[in-house]
Motif scaffolding. Structure first.
Motif, PDB file in Angstrom:
ATOM      1  N   GLN A  71       0.822  -1.212   0.000  1.00 59.71           N
ATOM      2  CA  GLN A  71       0.000   0.000   0.000  1.00 59.71           C
ATOM      3  C   GLN A  71       0.857   1.263   0.000  1.00 59.71           C
ATOM      4  O   GLN A  71       0.514   2.246  -0.662  1.00 59.71           O
ATOM      5  CB  GLN A  71      -0.936  -0.012   1.210  1.00 59.71           C
ATOM      6  CG  GLN A  71      -2.075   0.954   1.102  1.00 59.71           C
ATOM      7  CD  GLN A  71      -3.001   0.655  -0.063  1.00 59.71           C
ATOM      8  OE1 GLN A  71      -3.464  -0.457  -0.240  1.00 59.71           O
ATOM      9  NE2 GLN A  71      -3.269   1.646  -0.869  1.00 59.71           N
ATOM     10  N   ASP A  72       1.980   1.237   0.705  1.00 53.91           N
ATOM     11  CA  ASP A  72       2.844   2.420   0.799  1.00 53.91           C
ATOM     12  C   ASP A  72       3.680   2.658  -0.451  1.00 53.91           C
ATOM     13  O   ASP A  72       4.302   3.710  -0.578  1.00 53.91           O
ATOM     14  CB  ASP A  72       3.786   2.299   2.006  1.00 53.91           C
ATOM     15  CG  ASP A  72       3.050   2.396   3.327  1.00 53.91           C
ATOM     16  OD1 ASP A  72       1.877   2.828   3.334  1.00 53.91           O
ATOM     17  OD2 ASP A  72       3.651   2.027   4.355  1.00 53.91           O
ATOM     18  N   ASN A  73       3.707   1.697  -1.364  1.00 53.23           N
ATOM     19  CA  ASN A  73       4.587   1.813  -2.528  1.00 53.23           C
ATOM     20  C   ASN A  73       3.838   1.766  -3.857  1.00 53.23           C
ATOM     21  O   ASN A  73       4.402   1.368  -4.875  1.00 53.23           O
ATOM     22  CB  ASN A  73       5.656   0.717  -2.471  1.00 53.23           C
ATOM     23  CG  ASN A  73       6.645   1.007  -1.380  1.00 53.23           C
ATOM     24  OD1 ASN A  73       7.502   1.866  -1.523  1.00 53.23           O
ATOM     25  ND2 ASN A  73       6.501   0.333  -0.257  1.00 53.23           N
ATOM     26  N   ALA A 102      11.078  -2.277 -12.757  1.00 56.79           N
ATOM     27  CA  ALA A 102      11.692  -1.419 -11.737  1.00 56.79           C
ATOM     28  C   ALA A 102      10.828  -1.402 -10.473  1.00 56.79           C
ATOM     29  O   ALA A 102      11.349  -1.421  -9.347  1.00 56.79           O
ATOM     30  CB  ALA A 102      11.879  -0.003 -12.277  1.00 56.79           C
ATOM     31  N   LYS A 103       9.510  -1.380 -10.636  1.00 56.01           N
ATOM     32  CA  LYS A 103       8.603  -1.408  -9.484  1.00 56.01           C
ATOM     33  C   LYS A 103       8.748  -2.721  -8.722  1.00 56.01           C
ATOM     34  O   LYS A 103       8.789  -2.732  -7.491  1.00 56.01           O
ATOM     35  CB  LYS A 103       7.151  -1.219  -9.955  1.00 56.01           C
ATOM     36  CG  LYS A 103       6.092  -1.393  -8.881  1.00 56.01           C
ATOM     37  CD  LYS A 103       6.259  -0.457  -7.714  1.00 56.01           C
ATOM     38  CE  LYS A 103       5.812   0.916  -8.035  1.00 56.01           C
ATOM     39  NZ  LYS A 103       5.900   1.813  -6.847  1.00 56.01           N
ATOM     40  N   ILE A 104       8.871  -3.826  -9.457  1.00 53.32           N
ATOM     41  CA  ILE A 104       9.047  -5.127  -8.809  1.00 53.32           C
ATOM     42  C   ILE A 104      10.349  -5.145  -8.013  1.00 53.32           C
ATOM     43  O   ILE A 104      10.375  -5.589  -6.858  1.00 53.32           O
ATOM     44  CB  ILE A 104       9.016  -6.267  -9.850  1.00 53.32           C
ATOM     45  CG1 ILE A 104       7.591  -6.430 -10.386  1.00 53.32           C
ATOM     46  CG2 ILE A 104       9.518  -7.574  -9.243  1.00 53.32           C
ATOM     47  CD1 ILE A 104       7.477  -7.357 -11.574  1.00 53.32           C
ATOM     48  N   LEU A 105      11.438  -4.639  -8.591  1.00 54.65           N
ATOM     49  CA  LEU A 105      12.720  -4.591  -7.868  1.00 54.65           C
ATOM     50  C   LEU A 105      12.615  -3.722  -6.621  1.00 54.65           C
ATOM     51  O   LEU A 105      13.129  -4.080  -5.557  1.00 54.65           O
ATOM     52  CB  LEU A 105      13.830  -4.083  -8.788  1.00 54.65           C
ATOM     53  CG  LEU A 105      14.268  -5.037  -9.884  1.00 54.65           C
ATOM     54  CD1 LEU A 105      15.269  -4.358 -10.816  1.00 54.65           C
ATOM     55  CD2 LEU A 105      14.868  -6.305  -9.299  1.00 54.65           C
ATOM     56  N   PHE A 111      10.710  -5.171   0.677  1.00 57.24           N
ATOM     57  CA  PHE A 111      10.350  -6.405   1.362  1.00 57.24           C
ATOM     58  C   PHE A 111      11.572  -6.960   2.101  1.00 57.24           C
ATOM     59  O   PHE A 111      11.486  -7.313   3.279  1.00 57.24           O
ATOM     60  CB  PHE A 111       9.819  -7.410   0.336  1.00 57.24           C
ATOM     61  CG  PHE A 111       9.381  -8.706   0.930  1.00 57.24           C
ATOM     62  CD1 PHE A 111       8.244  -8.785   1.709  1.00 57.24           C
ATOM     63  CD2 PHE A 111      10.096  -9.866   0.707  1.00 57.24           C
ATOM     64  CE1 PHE A 111       7.829  -9.979   2.258  1.00 57.24           C
ATOM     65  CE2 PHE A 111       9.701 -11.065   1.246  1.00 57.24           C
ATOM     66  CZ  PHE A 111       8.566 -11.128   2.022  1.00 57.24           C
ATOM     67  N   ASP A 112      12.721  -7.009   1.436  1.00 57.19           N
ATOM     68  CA  ASP A 112      13.955  -7.487   2.077  1.00 57.19           C
ATOM     69  C   ASP A 112      14.328  -6.617   3.275  1.00 57.19           C
ATOM     70  O   ASP A 112      14.709  -7.124   4.326  1.00 57.19           O
ATOM     71  CB  ASP A 112      15.111  -7.511   1.080  1.00 57.19           C
ATOM     72  CG  ASP A 112      14.989  -8.633   0.058  1.00 57.19           C
ATOM     73  OD1 ASP A 112      14.191  -9.573   0.280  1.00 57.19           O
ATOM     74  OD2 ASP A 112      15.688  -8.565  -0.971  1.00 57.19           O
TER      75      ASP A 112
END
Length: 156
Positions: A71-73, A102-105, A111-112
């Motif tokens: 939600q924050d991204n 780029a969004k997935i990265l 997440f990491d």
């Protein structure tokens, strides 16, 4: 009351039913106006916790953590949903393939970073993110059936 029934109570995101309705509207818009929408599928793989173990609370916290990251991204016009036990989806408008990747990265990095607190990283579930673009001949059924394929491609 309607807002509550359209939300996954654990994650605070819209639920699968509401997501399907939103996806139908995006498909119609893409077909009618030629809009570009990416559909991302996220799987957080984890062994289900023992209900008598305190890790149930950990699983709940993990769901909240992941939902907050999603939600924050995303932008206000985009949509995040919890569509299954460990499954989430995003609808992202007007991005090309490079921007989606780029969004997935960026999501994977966030997440990491959310799991850096754990001493050995053992509490971190394996995250897979795959995507498809909504095409002119797509339907909810075809897009949802491509979920596993999209996630599998991302794991390679």
């Amino acid at each position: 009351m309607e807002k509550i029934t359209n939300r996954d109570l654990l994650a605070g995101l819209i639920n699968r039913e509401e997501f399907i309705q939103a996806l139908e509207k995006r498909i119609e818009r893409c077909q009618r106006y030629g809009d570009n929408t990416a559909l991302l599928f996220l799987d957080a793989d984890r062994t289900p916790p023992d209900p008598h173990d305190k890790s149930c609370n950990d699983a709940l916290n993990e769901t909240h953590r992941l939902a907050a990251i999603l939600q924050d991204n995303i932008r206000s016009r985009d949509l995040a949903a919890k569509i299954g036990h460990n499954n989430f989806a995003l609808l992202l408008d007007n991005l090309d393939a490079d921007q989606v990747e780029a969004k997935i990265l960026a999501l994977m990095e966030r997440f990491d970073a959310a799991y850096l607190d754990s001493e050995d990283g053992s509490d971190k579930p394996a995250m897979s993110i795959g995507y498809n673009f909504i095409g002119p001949a797509d339907s909810v059924t075809t897009l949802m059936s491509r979920r596993d394929e999209a996630v599998y491609r991302s794991e390679k």
